[in-house]
Design a protein around this motif. Structure first.
Motif, mmCIF file in Angstrom:
data_model
loop_
_atom_site.group_PDB
_atom_site.id
_atom_site.type_symbol
_atom_site.label_atom_id
_atom_site.label_comp_id
_atom_site.label_asym_id
_atom_site.label_seq_id
_atom_site.Cartn_x
_atom_site.Cartn_y
_atom_site.Cartn_z
ATOM 1 N N GLY A 53 15.506 49.418 17.256
ATOM 2 C CA GLY A 53 16.210 48.720 16.532
ATOM 3 C C GLY A 53 17.700 49.026 16.744
ATOM 4 O O GLY A 53 18.337 48.012 16.359
ATOM 5 N N ALA A 54 17.862 50.090 17.336
ATOM 6 C CA ALA A 54 19.502 50.153 17.345
ATOM 7 C C ALA A 54 20.409 49.348 18.342
ATOM 8 O O ALA A 54 21.600 49.110 17.830
ATOM 9 C CB ALA A 54 19.888 51.811 17.819
ATOM 10 N N SER A 55 19.626 48.834 19.282
ATOM 11 C CA SER A 55 20.321 47.615 20.046
ATOM 12 C C SER A 55 20.700 46.510 19.375
ATOM 13 O O SER A 55 21.775 45.997 19.868
ATOM 14 C CB SER A 55 19.351 47.460 21.206
ATOM 15 N N SER A 56 20.373 46.082 18.302
ATOM 16 C CA SER A 56 20.649 45.034 17.488
ATOM 17 C C SER A 56 21.851 45.329 16.511
ATOM 18 O O SER A 56 22.241 44.436 15.935
ATOM 19 C CB SER A 56 19.541 44.613 16.873
ATOM 20 N N ILE A 57 22.507 46.487 16.641
ATOM 21 C CA ILE A 57 23.564 46.729 15.788
ATOM 22 C C ILE A 57 24.873 45.982 16.036
ATOM 23 O O ILE A 57 25.612 45.416 14.966
ATOM 24 C CB ILE A 57 23.907 48.266 15.691
ATOM 25 N N GLY A 58 25.056 45.393 17.264
ATOM 26 C CA GLY A 58 26.065 44.711 17.508
ATOM 27 C C GLY A 58 25.909 43.172 17.062
ATOM 28 O O GLY A 58 26.810 42.511 16.999
ATOM 29 N N GLY A 59 24.819 42.811 16.567
ATOM 30 C CA GLY A 59 24.650 41.427 16.220
ATOM 31 C C GLY A 59 24.973 41.375 14.896
ATOM 32 O O GLY A 59 24.842 40.229 14.075
ATOM 33 N N LEU A 60 25.075 42.510 14.109
ATOM 34 C CA LEU A 60 25.429 42.351 12.519
ATOM 35 C C LEU A 60 26.735 41.488 12.246
ATOM 36 O O LEU A 60 27.911 41.857 13.217
ATOM 37 C CB LEU A 60 25.567 43.765 12.054
ATOM 38 N N TRP A 65 27.684 43.646 7.279
ATOM 39 C CA TRP A 65 28.253 44.890 7.090
ATOM 40 C C TRP A 65 28.584 45.179 5.694
ATOM 41 O O TRP A 65 28.378 46.058 5.076
ATOM 42 C CB TRP A 65 29.317 45.179 7.904
ATOM 43 N N THR A 66 29.351 44.131 5.099
ATOM 44 C CA THR A 66 29.725 44.113 3.735
ATOM 45 C C THR A 66 28.805 44.362 2.813
ATOM 46 O O THR A 66 28.888 45.439 1.859
ATOM 47 C CB THR A 66 30.591 42.997 3.335
ATOM 48 N N LEU A 70 27.983 47.598 0.474
ATOM 49 C CA LEU A 70 27.960 47.753 -1.019
ATOM 50 C C LEU A 70 26.576 48.129 -1.404
ATOM 51 O O LEU A 70 26.439 48.903 -2.321
ATOM 52 C CB LEU A 70 27.947 46.259 -1.451
ATOM 53 N N SER A 71 25.415 47.809 -0.784
ATOM 54 C CA SER A 71 24.188 48.343 -1.178
ATOM 55 C C SER A 71 24.137 49.723 -1.022
ATOM 56 O O SER A 71 23.597 50.348 -1.984
ATOM 57 C CB SER A 71 22.833 47.631 -0.070
ATOM 58 N N GLY A 72 24.685 50.386 0.136
ATOM 59 C CA GLY A 72 24.767 51.822 0.397
ATOM 60 C C GLY A 72 25.593 52.599 -0.895
ATOM 61 O O GLY A 72 25.021 53.465 -1.500
#
Length: 138
Positions: A53-60, A65-66, A70-72
């Motif tokens: 799943g790490a490869s989809s980080i660029g699609g966020l 992100w916001t 905030l959830s974190g």
């Protein structure tokens, strides 16, 4: 299938309370939360990497992100308060009151996400709130 994960979540949350109560004896609760967070961080990233799943980080998106940040933040503050409550109180009181978050999530989902709630869901939420009040004053 969702309910299996929900039940597993409840089971692991129950274990969390028991393990944490034993683990925080004589320990600063903020330090305990930091240690717990590192363990969760390692496990979560291991799962993401294992599943590819790490490869989809660029699609966020910026919104993703916001709200994930905030959830974190909310999760971190919840854990800090939870550990302090466990250190000061009984698991049998703290853990159920922590589950007041279920009723609060229902209310917030109605207000902010415009979700609809059925009569049985509303009754369940009210029962959780009532039970929490009883436990606070018990």
């Amino acid at each position: 299938m969702w309910w299996i994960y929900a039940l597993l979540s409840a089971f692991f949350a129950a274990l969390t309370a028991i393990f944490a109560k034993v683990g925080i004896k004589g320990v600063d609760t903020d330090l305990a939360t930091a240690i717990r967070t590192v363990v969760i961080l390692l496990i979560a990233w291991a799962i993401v990497i294992f599943k590819g799943g790490a490869s989809s980080i660029g699609g966020l998106t910026r919104q993703n992100w916001t709200f994930l940040v905030l959830s974190g933040c909310a999760t971190g503050l919840s854990w800090i308060c939870y550990f302090k409550a466990l250190q000061l109180g009984k698991v049998s009181q703290v853990a159920p009151i922590d589950k007041l978050s279920v009723a609060l999530a229902i209310i917030l989902a109605v207000v902010f996400l415009k979700e609809t709630v059925s009569i049985p869901q509303a009754i369940g939420a009210l029962m959780i709130i009532g039970g929490s009040v009883v436990l606070i004053f018990a």
